[in-house]
Design a protein around this motif. Structure first.
Motif, PDB file in Angstrom:
ATOM      1  N   LEU A  15       0.824  -1.209   0.000  1.00 25.12           N
ATOM      2  CA  LEU A  15       0.000   0.000   0.000  1.00 25.12           C
ATOM      3  C   LEU A  15       0.859   1.262   0.000  1.00 25.12           C
ATOM      4  CD1 LEU A  15      -2.903  -1.025   2.411  1.00 25.12           C
ATOM      5  CD2 LEU A  15      -2.922  -0.919  -0.093  1.00 25.12           C
ATOM      6  N   ALA A  16       2.083   1.168   0.494  1.00 25.66           N
ATOM      7  CA  ALA A  16       2.990   2.323   0.494  1.00 25.66           C
ATOM      8  C   ALA A  16       3.396   2.738  -0.918  1.00 25.66           C
ATOM      9  CB  ALA A  16       4.235   2.014   1.323  1.00 25.66           C
ATOM     10  N   ASP A  17       3.163   1.873  -1.901  1.00 26.43           N
ATOM     11  CA  ASP A  17       3.509   2.178  -3.292  1.00 26.43           C
ATOM     12  C   ASP A  17       2.410   2.925  -4.034  1.00 26.43           C
ATOM     13  OD1 ASP A  17       6.088   0.845  -3.383  1.00 26.43           O
ATOM     14  OD2 ASP A  17       4.956  -1.040  -3.257  1.00 26.43           O
ATOM     15  N   ARG A  18       1.295   3.198  -3.382  1.00 27.02           N
ATOM     16  CA  ARG A  18       0.155   3.799  -4.087  1.00 27.02           C
ATOM     17  C   ARG A  18       0.501   5.116  -4.770  1.00 27.02           C
ATOM     18  NH1 ARG A  18      -4.374   3.520   0.400  1.00 27.02           N
ATOM     19  NH2 ARG A  18      -2.543   4.265   1.487  1.00 27.02           N
ATOM     20  N   ASP A  19       1.276   5.979  -4.130  1.00 26.32           N
ATOM     21  CA  ASP A  19       1.617   7.265  -4.751  1.00 26.32           C
ATOM     22  C   ASP A  19       2.459   7.069  -6.011  1.00 26.32           C
ATOM     23  OD1 ASP A  19       0.221   8.641  -2.789  1.00 26.32           O
ATOM     24  OD2 ASP A  19       2.026   9.183  -1.648  1.00 26.32           O
ATOM     25  N   ALA A  20       3.465   6.205  -5.933  1.00 27.72           N
ATOM     26  CA  ALA A  20       4.327   5.960  -7.088  1.00 27.72           C
ATOM     27  C   ALA A  20       3.538   5.323  -8.228  1.00 27.72           C
ATOM     28  CB  ALA A  20       5.500   5.070  -6.691  1.00 27.72           C
ATOM     29  N   VAL A  21       2.656   4.387  -7.903  1.00 24.94           N
ATOM     30  CA  VAL A  21       1.866   3.731  -8.945  1.00 24.94           C
ATOM     31  C   VAL A  21       0.857   4.707  -9.535  1.00 24.94           C
ATOM     32  CG1 VAL A  21       0.248   1.849  -9.427  1.00 24.94           C
ATOM     33  CG2 VAL A  21       2.252   1.433  -7.982  1.00 24.94           C
ATOM     34  N   PHE A  22       0.281   5.553  -8.708  1.00 23.67           N
ATOM     35  CA  PHE A  22      -0.645   6.556  -9.246  1.00 23.67           C
ATOM     36  C   PHE A  22       0.086   7.510 -10.187  1.00 23.67           C
ATOM     37  CE2 PHE A  22      -3.002  10.697  -8.602  1.00 23.67           C
ATOM     38  CZ  PHE A  22      -3.974  10.405  -9.541  1.00 23.67           C
ATOM     39  N   ALA A  23       1.328   7.865  -9.871  1.00 20.85           N
ATOM     40  CA  ALA A  23       2.100   8.725 -10.777  1.00 20.85           C
ATOM     41  C   ALA A  23       2.238   8.067 -12.153  1.00 20.85           C
ATOM     42  CB  ALA A  23       3.475   9.025 -10.181  1.00 20.85           C
ATOM     43  N   LEU A  24       2.423   6.752 -12.196  1.00 19.27           N
ATOM     44  CA  LEU A  24       2.462   6.024 -13.470  1.00 19.27           C
ATOM     45  C   LEU A  24       1.103   6.059 -14.151  1.00 19.27           C
ATOM     46  CD1 LEU A  24       4.189   2.681 -12.408  1.00 19.27           C
ATOM     47  CD2 LEU A  24       5.187   4.406 -13.900  1.00 19.27           C
ATOM     48  N   ASN A  25       0.078   5.675 -13.398  1.00 17.62           N
ATOM     49  CA  ASN A  25      -1.258   5.463 -13.957  1.00 17.62           C
ATOM     50  C   ASN A  25      -1.968   6.743 -14.384  1.00 17.62           C
ATOM     51  OD1 ASN A  25      -1.102   2.688 -13.766  1.00 17.62           O
ATOM     52  ND2 ASN A  25      -2.005   2.631 -11.727  1.00 17.62           N
ATOM     53  N   ARG A  26      -1.523   7.878 -13.898  1.00 16.92           N
ATOM     54  CA  ARG A  26      -2.144   9.145 -14.317  1.00 16.92           C
ATOM     55  C   ARG A  26      -1.375   9.825 -15.444  1.00 16.92           C
ATOM     56  NH1 ARG A  26      -0.416  12.673  -9.101  1.00 16.92           N
ATOM     57  NH2 ARG A  26       1.685  13.112  -9.796  1.00 16.92           N
ATOM     58  N   ASP A  27      -0.174   9.340 -15.714  1.00 16.18           N
ATOM     59  CA  ASP A  27       0.692   9.952 -16.730  1.00 16.18           C
ATOM     60  C   ASP A  27       0.183   9.584 -18.131  1.00 16.18           C
ATOM     61  OD1 ASP A  27       2.706  10.602 -18.559  1.00 16.18           O
ATOM     62  OD2 ASP A  27       4.324  10.023 -17.197  1.00 16.18           O
ATOM     63  N   PRO A  28      -0.268  10.572 -18.911  1.00 17.48           N
ATOM     64  CA  PRO A  28      -0.778  10.272 -20.256  1.00 17.48           C
ATOM     65  C   PRO A  28       0.252   9.585 -21.155  1.00 17.48           C
ATOM     66  CG  PRO A  28      -1.328  12.522 -19.625  1.00 17.48           C
ATOM     67  CD  PRO A  28      -0.377  11.989 -18.583  1.00 17.48           C
ATOM     68  N   ALA A  29       1.539   9.879 -20.975  1.00 16.09           N
ATOM     69  CA  ALA A  29       2.567   9.241 -21.793  1.00 16.09           C
ATOM     70  C   ALA A  29       2.696   7.754 -21.448  1.00 16.09           C
ATOM     71  CB  ALA A  29       3.906   9.948 -21.626  1.00 16.09           C
TER      72      ALA A  29
END
Length: 183
Positions: A15-29
């Motif tokens: 669960l501590a990875d949520r911010d890093a994974v969200f940064a991936l998943n929201r990045d249009p590129a």
């Protein structure tokens, strides 16, 4: 599952990875070959599903940790939950942060995941799929030794969606083992 490569570690998501994974998943590129970038709620739900998959099956997509940078991607194996010409099957997949793409990290982590899948897990085959326009991804599948099997309409995308048609690749355990003996 902590798999060590020359430059990175592939480890279970937390669960501590949520911010890093969200940064991936929201990045249009990063998400250009997916239906759309994810919202925070969608990304957090995806992380929760991946963690649950890890707990249930002993494998999942994991965090790609780079020394000094932390989690820069997600790579691993996942049972496919929908129907296609090649299911039931386990897929290999990857997402790498834009700043860390084109450095071979997806390939390094994917090779670790394949070794885990065919080695410890003794999976008989692993598949991968991507839209035809995602040349970087299908070229990586080919470098991994996967063979193109054909195309299919992705069941989670409408037939008129620009990404509906996907290429699918497959690698069988015996092929992977034979290729390793040639090295």
């Amino acid at each position: 599952m902590h798999l060590l490569g020359p430059r990175l570690t592939l480890r279970p998501l937390t669960l501590a990875d949520r911010d890093a994974v969200f940064a991936l998943n929201r990045d249009p590129a990063v998400m250009r070959h997916f239906a759309a970038p994810m919202t925070r709620a969608e990304s957090d739900a995806w992380v929760a599903r991946l963690i649950a998959h890890q707990q249930e099956h002993g494998f999942s997509f994991g965090a790609v940790d780079l020394p000094g940078a932390g989690c820069v991607g997600v790579v691993g194996l996942l049972e496919i939950p929908w129907q296609a010409p090649f299911t039931p099957a386990v897929e290999i997949g990857w997402r790498i942060a834009t700043a860390h793409q084109r450095q071979g990290l997806a390939e390094e982590a994917a090779r670790l995941a394949l070794a885990h899948g065919f080695g410890r897990l003794r999976l008989p085959r692993i598949v991968a799929f991507t839209p035809p326009e995602n040349e970087a991804s299908w070229r990586l599948m080919e470098r991994l030794g996967m063979q193109r099997q054909g195309s299919f309409g992705h069941p989670r995308l409408p037939a008129d969606h620009r990404l509906h048609t996907h290429l699918w690749y497959e690698l069988r355990r015996e092929e992977w083992m034979a290729a390793r003996q040639l090295d």
